[in-house]
Scaffold this motif. Structure first.
Motif: not given
Length: 222
Positions: A159-162, A6-7, A199-200
């Motif tokens: 991991s994916r997110d910030v 995933p983005m 945001l992505s």
């Protein structure tokens, strides 16, 4: 690059209401606490959006940048007070609010009495930060975020997110700069106290940053 991942995402959290944010005073370096309403705003957001399997899942956060001002630091801890482990976080002055210099604590009408025709989005703040200085600081934070996103998406090593827990003007400028607009474009954006911006990227492409949602928590809690 691995298209099956995933983005990556960046959650930008504005602290909950303070007395000064409620009455329109410029609150930069002043360390103003959350009001009871401000704490309740964040608690309601946490109940809807934070936790295992929720939009903001602590196990997906590789790092959180938090402004050292107590209104932001308290917001961070309220967001995660009901999860087993608080995410890794860094207190950093890079995420502080715009330095309003001589205009700290003043309402816009009071500033205009002193300096007719003044516009902070073009003129900056005497004794504080210029628009260019804030933009440069925000750009530095964005570069750090995108380094994490590249590590996740291209290497799978983090991991994916910030997340960034910060302030209104800072968040508006960061959102504008995320998609390549000048800092002053932030004047076109509304970021409510206690709200979350998401945001992505578009088209599975880290070269296409996008604004996915503004005031996400505010809309969900109507």
């Amino acid at each position: 690059m691995s298209l099956h991942r995933p983005m990556p995402r960046l959650f930008v959290v504005r602290h909950g209401q303070t007395e000064w944010s409620e009455n329109g005073r410029h609150t930069g370096l002043s360390d103003i606490p959350l009001t009871a309403k401000g704490e309740a705003q964040v608690q309601a957001t946490a109940a809807k959006l934070v936790g295992d399997g929720h939009l903001i899942d602590p196990k997906n956060l590789c790092t959180v940048y938090v402004s050292p001002r107590q209104r932001a630091h308290k917001t961070f801890h309220i967001l995660f007070e009901n999860v087993p482990k608080v995410p890794r976080h860094v207190l950093t002055e890079e995420a502080r609010e715009w330095d309003y210099g001589e205009f700290e604590g003043l309402r816009t009408a009071e500033i205009l009495e002193r300096s007719p025709g003044w516009n902070g989005w073009t003129d900056g703040y005497p004794g504080g930060e210029s628009v260019e200085e804030l933009q440069s600081r925000v750009d530095s934070v964005i570069e750090k975020v995108r380094a994490y996103h590249r590590q996740y998406y291209e290497e799978g090593t983090v991991s994916r997110d910030v997340m960034i827990v910060a302030h209104g003007h800072f968040g508006r400028v960061l959102t504008a700069r995320w998609v390549g607009f000048p800092a002053a474009y932030g004047t076109k954006l509304t970021i409510d106290a206690g709200s979350i911006t998401l945001l992505s990227y578009e088209h599975h492409n880290l070269a296409e940053p996008s604004i996915t949602a503004l005031n996400l928590s505010s809309l969900l809690l109507l």
